[in-house]
Design an enzyme around this catalytic site. Structure first.
Site, short mmCIF file in Angstrom:
data_model
loop_
_atom_site.label_atom_id
_atom_site.label_comp_id
_atom_site.label_asym_id
_atom_site.label_seq_id
_atom_site.Cartn_x
_atom_site.Cartn_y
_atom_site.Cartn_z
N GLY A 39 0.85 -1.18 0.00
CA GLY A 39 0.00 0.00 0.00
C GLY A 39 0.89 1.23 0.00
N THR A 40 0.39 2.32 -0.57
CA THR A 40 1.30 3.45 -0.76
C THR A 40 0.96 4.69 0.05
OG1 THR A 40 0.19 3.72 -2.86
CG2 THR A 40 2.32 2.63 -2.89
N THR A 41 0.53 5.78 -0.57
CA THR A 41 0.62 7.08 0.11
C THR A 41 -0.57 7.42 1.02
OG1 THR A 41 1.79 7.77 -1.85
CG2 THR A 41 1.17 9.50 -0.32
#
Lengths: 255, 223
Positions: A39-41
């Site tokens: 998962g990113t930002t």
């Protein structure tokens, strides 16, 4: 349930589970980092009487987009929001454990933890994942919440060793964090209202998606928008997809 | 080494039951009853902090009478059981019946063991169903006997008298005010009430809610 008249008087669910059912907790593994979606930002921004958190919806696996509509921002309890970047499977398990941990304490003790207490507990949970982090399966959370004692919104960030840092104004974590922070640096002011803070957060995710391939921008065709939550004295509320869509459209028009 | 005196098992059980019953009969009572929007717990409790009624899980509440240290331990054990089950499986897999069974096992084991002292407590576990006809109220005696009570139950010292009195005018579709009035009618005058509900109208996942002093006074009609 214990079979004798005495119960170990701990208010911590994770301590209890580690003792009686260790197999139910996330376990260290030393391989598989490249197999797991990331998962990113996630961004958080304070406003005059609260704090907002927003997360993009993309999960990646190497150069592949693993999921377009993953959710990485959750309510931890009535007054706190947790967002999480890193290996999705472990991240979501950590969130689940943290949610039970807070509720368990509240039920056993009859009153909720202070916001600092919640932030410290989360640090300890991240620290217990350190051996996995060393193997490449790191998860980094961010905590935002309304402090009932101080009557203000606060943001906490963490490192992989469980270190806990309070942030002023705004913060971002994940692969696109540098770009999001750069954006918020220009748009965020402490005197923003709730809706302006939400717009600044959405704008920063857009900027992150512009430069970071692992961050997903707003998907107008599929109607997939960031998850946005806000914490204030009234508790945590999640904006509906339509509300986020409306603010996103306005932000895009201003570009 | 001296041999212990022989005591017939019947006598032993009788003695233990009498011991437990004596401990419980000194305690004030708790009434658990269904009302229009859920299940209400009404207790005579002079203390505002040492609760007799508590939340166990999203739709499960707990009430107890007897020795405080014993039922407090049982309450925490119940929360641990429920949270571990909900975390390992799913929140929907935590049931009032499962919890009541656990309590019955624990109380029964202590009662019939020759070593442990029997618990001097009586418990009630209530689960709010999705619809009113799925509501469940259990009563668990000091010896681990378990009863599935249709509309209401009373635990504690004056249980039998209160049960008979409430049975005369109990209605599952009464509003909360009437339910609290009915439940507390047989309590001694002047003792503070502890009231909590499992509220079906709540939008949150957690349906347990304590009824504060202000709301309680409104319900009882004394302003």
């Amino acid at each position: 349930m214990e079979n004798s008249g005495t119960v170990e008087l701990t208010s911590s669910f994770s301590h209890y589970a580690a003792r009686v059912a260790p197999e139910s907790l996330p376990k260290p593994t030393d391989t598989g980092a490249e197999l797991a979606p990331h998962g990113t930002t996630i961004v958080a921004a304070a406003f005059t009487n609260g704090v907002v958190m927003a997360g993009d919806r993309r999960a990646t696996m190497g150069n592949i987009i693993a999921q377009r509509d993953i959710e990485k921002v959750f309510t931890a309890d009535e007054y706190t929001i947790i967002g999480i970047a890193g290996v999705a499977g472990i991240a979501i398990e950590l969130v689940r454990l943290f949610q039970v941990e807070l509720q368990h304490y509240e039920k056993v003790e009859g009153l909720p933890l202070s916001l600092d207490g919640k932030a410290n507990r989360l640090g300890a949970l991240v620290r217990s994942n350190l051996s996995q982090a060393m193997a490449g399966l790191a998860v980094i959370p961010m905590l935002a919440g309304w402090d009932l004692q101080r009557q203000q919104g606060r943001i906490f960030s963490y490192d992989a060793t469980g270190g806990r840092y309070e942030e002023t104004g705004f913060h971002a974590i994940g692969s696109g964090a540098a770009f999001a922070r750069g954006s918020l640096k220009k748009t965020h002011r402490p005197e923003l209202g709730e809706e302006e803070a939400i717009a600044a957060a959405i704008r920063s995710l857009y900027d992150a998606a512009d430069d970071d391939s692992a961050t997903g921008g707003p998907d107008l065709a599929r109607k997939i928008f960031p998850v946005v939550m806000s914490a204030s004295h009234q508790g945590v509320r999640q904006l509906t997809s339509d509300q986020v869509a409306a603010i996103t459209t306005r932000v895009l028009e201003m570009l | 080494m001296s041999l212990p005196f022989y005591v017939a098992p019947e006598q032993q059980m009788k003695d233990r039951a009498e011991f437990a019953r004596k401990g419980i009969s000194r305690g004030r009572s708790v009434v658990v009853l269904r009302y229009r929007d859920g299940i209400a717990f009404v207790a005579e409790n002079p203390s505002h902090t040492l609760h007799k009624v508590s939340e166990i899980y999203d739709r499960i509440g707990f009430a107890a009478v007897g020795r405080y240290n014993e039922f407090e331990n049982l309450r925490i054990a119940g929360i641990q059981y429920a949270d571990l089950r909900g975390y390992s499986y799913d929140r929907r897999d935590v049931t009032g019946r499962g919890l009541a069974n656990q309590y019955a096992q624990q109380l029964g084991a202590a009662f019939s063991s020759g070593i442990d002292k029997p618990f001097e407590v009586e418990l009630s576990v209530a689960e709010l169903g999705q619809t009113a006809d799925q509501d469940q109220i259990f009563r668990i005696g000091f010896d681990g006997t378990i009863f599935d009570e249709p509309g209401f139950t009373v635990i504690g010292g004056a249980a039998e008298t209160l049960h008979a009195a409430i049975g005369k005018s109990f209605a599952a579709d009464a509003d909360l005010g009437d339910a609290v009035k009915l439940a507390s009618a047989g309590f001694s005058d002047g003792v503070a009430l502890e009231v909590a509900v499992l509220d079906r109208t709540r939008t949150q996942v957690r349906t347990f809610r304590r009824v504060g002093t202000v709301e309680l006074n409104q319900l009882l009609g004394n302003h």
